[in-house]
Motif scaffolding. Structure first.
Motif, short mmCIF file in Angstrom:
data_model
loop_
_atom_site.label_atom_id
_atom_site.label_comp_id
_atom_site.label_asym_id
_atom_site.label_seq_id
_atom_site.Cartn_x
_atom_site.Cartn_y
_atom_site.Cartn_z
N VAL A 66 -20.90 -33.50 16.98
CA VAL A 66 -21.75 -34.29 17.62
C VAL A 66 -23.46 -33.30 17.83
O VAL A 66 -24.19 -35.02 16.84
CB VAL A 66 -21.80 -34.19 19.56
CG1 VAL A 66 -23.07 -34.94 20.21
CG2 VAL A 66 -20.92 -33.90 20.10
N LEU A 67 -23.73 -32.84 17.23
CA LEU A 67 -24.76 -32.04 16.79
C LEU A 67 -25.19 -32.75 14.83
O LEU A 67 -26.39 -33.08 15.07
CB LEU A 67 -25.44 -30.71 16.63
CG LEU A 67 -25.37 -30.22 18.10
CD1 LEU A 67 -25.72 -29.20 18.34
CD2 LEU A 67 -26.68 -30.59 19.16
N HIS A 68 -24.28 -32.20 14.60
CA HIS A 68 -23.82 -33.04 13.41
C HIS A 68 -23.97 -34.65 12.78
O HIS A 68 -25.12 -33.93 11.49
CB HIS A 68 -22.74 -32.41 12.61
CG HIS A 68 -22.83 -32.48 11.38
ND1 HIS A 68 -21.81 -33.17 10.34
CD2 HIS A 68 -23.40 -31.97 10.03
CE1 HIS A 68 -21.59 -33.85 9.72
NE2 HIS A 68 -22.59 -32.29 8.80
N ALA A 69 -23.28 -35.03 13.45
CA ALA A 69 -23.64 -36.49 13.41
C ALA A 69 -25.06 -37.30 13.80
O ALA A 69 -25.54 -38.14 14.09
CB ALA A 69 -22.35 -37.09 14.57
N ASP A 70 -26.03 -36.16 14.93
CA ASP A 70 -26.87 -36.49 15.06
C ASP A 70 -28.33 -36.48 14.33
O ASP A 70 -28.43 -35.28 13.87
CB ASP A 70 -27.65 -36.44 16.46
CG ASP A 70 -28.71 -36.69 17.34
OD1 ASP A 70 -29.51 -36.73 16.80
OD2 ASP A 70 -28.29 -37.65 18.53
N GLU A 71 -29.48 -37.69 14.03
CA GLU A 71 -30.11 -37.88 12.69
C GLU A 71 -30.80 -36.62 13.69
O GLU A 71 -32.03 -36.67 12.98
CB GLU A 71 -30.54 -39.07 12.11
CG GLU A 71 -31.20 -39.91 13.80
CD GLU A 71 -31.50 -41.29 13.03
OE1 GLU A 71 -31.73 -41.86 13.86
OE2 GLU A 71 -30.85 -41.74 12.19
N ARG A 72 -31.47 -36.65 14.53
CA ARG A 72 -32.47 -35.93 15.31
C ARG A 72 -32.30 -34.43 15.56
O ARG A 72 -33.68 -33.34 15.46
CB ARG A 72 -32.91 -35.92 16.76
CG ARG A 72 -33.45 -37.48 16.50
CD ARG A 72 -33.25 -37.81 18.72
NE ARG A 72 -32.46 -38.13 18.75
CZ ARG A 72 -32.28 -38.87 19.44
NH1 ARG A 72 -32.93 -38.86 20.88
NH2 ARG A 72 -30.45 -39.56 20.32
N VAL A 73 -30.93 -33.74 15.06
CA VAL A 73 -30.87 -32.71 14.75
C VAL A 73 -29.94 -31.88 13.45
O VAL A 73 -29.77 -32.83 12.74
CB VAL A 73 -29.84 -31.98 15.98
CG1 VAL A 73 -29.53 -30.51 16.07
CG2 VAL A 73 -29.95 -32.09 16.95
N ARG A 74 -31.11 -31.05 13.31
CA ARG A 74 -30.61 -30.27 11.49
C ARG A 74 -29.92 -29.37 11.94
O ARG A 74 -30.71 -27.63 11.89
CB ARG A 74 -32.07 -30.31 11.06
CG ARG A 74 -32.20 -29.57 9.14
CD ARG A 74 -33.21 -29.32 8.57
NE ARG A 74 -32.82 -29.35 7.18
CZ ARG A 74 -33.92 -29.06 6.06
NH1 ARG A 74 -35.26 -28.67 6.89
NH2 ARG A 74 -33.44 -28.67 4.90
N LEU A 75 -28.75 -29.88 11.74
CA LEU A 75 -27.40 -28.23 11.92
C LEU A 75 -26.85 -27.39 10.35
O LEU A 75 -27.25 -28.57 9.75
CB LEU A 75 -26.21 -28.78 12.19
CG LEU A 75 -25.37 -27.74 13.63
CD1 LEU A 75 -25.91 -26.68 14.24
CD2 LEU A 75 -24.46 -28.17 14.09
N VAL A 76 -27.41 -26.27 10.33
CA VAL A 76 -26.94 -25.83 9.44
C VAL A 76 -26.37 -24.61 9.16
O VAL A 76 -26.15 -24.48 8.30
CB VAL A 76 -28.44 -25.72 8.35
CG1 VAL A 76 -29.72 -26.09 8.06
CG2 VAL A 76 -29.05 -24.11 9.69
N ALA A 77 -25.52 -23.95 10.57
CA ALA A 77 -24.34 -23.64 10.08
C ALA A 77 -23.93 -22.68 11.75
O ALA A 77 -24.78 -23.56 12.59
CB ALA A 77 -25.78 -22.13 9.71
N VAL A 78 -22.99 -22.71 11.18
CA VAL A 78 -22.45 -22.32 12.54
C VAL A 78 -21.99 -20.63 12.57
O VAL A 78 -21.63 -20.28 11.32
CB VAL A 78 -20.88 -22.79 12.95
CG1 VAL A 78 -20.01 -22.82 14.39
CG2 VAL A 78 -20.94 -24.34 13.03
#
Length: 406
Positions: A66-78
């Motif tokens: 969900v976060l990866h698909a949202d343009e308002r969140v810059r997800l870089v790692a898990v």
């Protein structure tokens, strides 16, 4: 229909806010409240997420997706804990470092990493904000809360912000129970002096860790739930149950775990390799006498059935063994830690083959040598439980300062 990134967020938020049957507004997890707020605390940040298969929305989509698909969140790692991000590893294992096939994100292994080593992993990931979202089960020796502690400590060393998203304690937050860890017995199944059944949520624990135990407090933000009460068991939440680890298949397992996990410290099977781990206990040579002895105790909220089973792995693999199955019939009256001690006391009395693990793992689980030495000396359940009364009262007083829910 294919949803855009913004449409996906709208669907997530709508799912989180939808009324439950009968018009009652459901519990909202920390992630659901974060989503409803448009992820405002994450705006402008490079985000890394510490999570596992339990990090899901109400309709069972993983928050990383969900976060990866949202343009308002810059997800870089898990970052994956024990058992791994996808939960494929058994107890004492992890999945290592790899790229997630679904998102292409790098997945880093945090298991048994702490301090400078973990801080360097956070730095290498490029994240400046670390988010934690994992379902706990309320027991001190369940390692995810110490992954939380280690990650908070490492984030402070690396100069990262730390955000904890809350989920319910599935066995309630009514009260802390059991012995408190003695510092000289600290390990990854207990870093700091908290009770065996802590009765807290992960945001409450995070605030406790930051306020009482971390030498260098982290820049901490917590996102509370709404709609959760301390007396609620998991089924009151309306949330799906995703096994937090391979041997935690149901909320019933979590209910007994803070007591029956003590059998990891003995030569009896704790039910690993069966469909009811931690509810089935036994060994070769045990017969119906154990269940009968336990029933005579009339412990509150639980019955004991004579049981026979053959574990498919772990202790007694492939052998048919005897023992008991716990059947909790009154959750509100049931005390898992006291029950766990009664199980140990009676097992030692009715089975001549009873033994502790040679490495005295039981001391790590209970937080000191006291439970083992008292049982060896012939103490009964009341004496063992009474021995930790003062330290438990002291912990409850500290705990009270960090509780967020009524």
């Amino acid at each position: 229909m294919i949803l855009s990134r913004r449409g996906l967020l709208a669907a997530t938020t709508a799912s989180a806010l939808a009324p439950a049957p009968g018009g009652k507004r459901p519990l909202r997890t920390g992630f659901e409240r974060l989503a409803a707020d448009g992820y405002a605390p994450l705006h402008g940040a490079r985000v890394g997420v510490v999570t596992n298969p339990t990090g899901v929305t109400r309709d069972l989509r993983h928050i990383v997706d969900v976060l990866h698909a949202d343009e308002r969140v810059r997800l870089v790692a898990v970052f994956g804990p024990e058992h791994g991000f996808r939960g494929t590893a058994q107890a004492g294992g992890s999945e290592g470092k790899y790229d997630d096939p679904a998102t292409g994100l790098p997945v880093y292994d945090t298991y048994q990493k702490s301090g400078k080593e973990l801080a360097e992993i956070f730095t290498a990931s490029g994240a400046d904000t670390v988010v934690f979202d994992i379902q706990d089960v309320g027991a001190r020796f369940y390692t995810y809360i110490w992954t939380l502690y280690d990650c908070m400590e490492a984030a402070a060393l690396a100069g990262k912000r730390f955000v904890v998203l809350d989920r319910p304690n599935p066995v309630t937050g009514r009260a802390a129970q059991g012995p408190v860890l003695h510092e000289e017995f600290a390990s990854f199944v207990g870093r700091r002096p908290i009770a065996q059944a802590h009765g807290m949520t992960v945001t409450e624990l995070a605030r406790l860790f930051n306020g009482e135990f971390l030498k260098r407090p982290v820049e901490l933000a917590t996102v509370r739930m709404s709609g959760w009460r301390r007396t609620d068991f998991h089924d009151a939440s309306g949330l799906p149950w995703v096994p937090p680890s391979p041997n935690m298949p149901t909320p019933d397992t979590a209910l007994v775990y803070s007591g029956t996990c003590l059998f990891e410290g003995t030569n009896l099977s704790e039910g690993r390799g069966t469909t009811r781990p931690f509810e089935l206990l036994g060994a070769e040579g045990i017969d119906r006498k154990w269940a009968a002895a336990l029933e005579r105790l009339a412990l509150p909220g639980v019955h004991f059935r004579e049981a026979y089973f053959a574990p498919t792995f772990s202790k007694f693999q492939g052998k048919t063994i005897g023992g008991v199955q716990l059947h909790v019939h009154d959750r509100a009256a049931y005390d898992p830690v006291r029950t766990g001690v009664a199980l140990l006391v009676t097992a030692k009395r009715v089975w001549s083959g009873f033994a502790w693990r040679p490495d005295h793992w039981i001391d790590r689980l209970t937080g000191s040598a006291r439970v083992r030495t008292m049982i060896d000396a012939g103490a009964d359940t009341d004496a063992v439980v009474g021995a930790w009364a003062d330290e438990l009262a002291a912990f409850r007083a500290v705990r009270r300062r960090y509780l967020s829910y009524t």
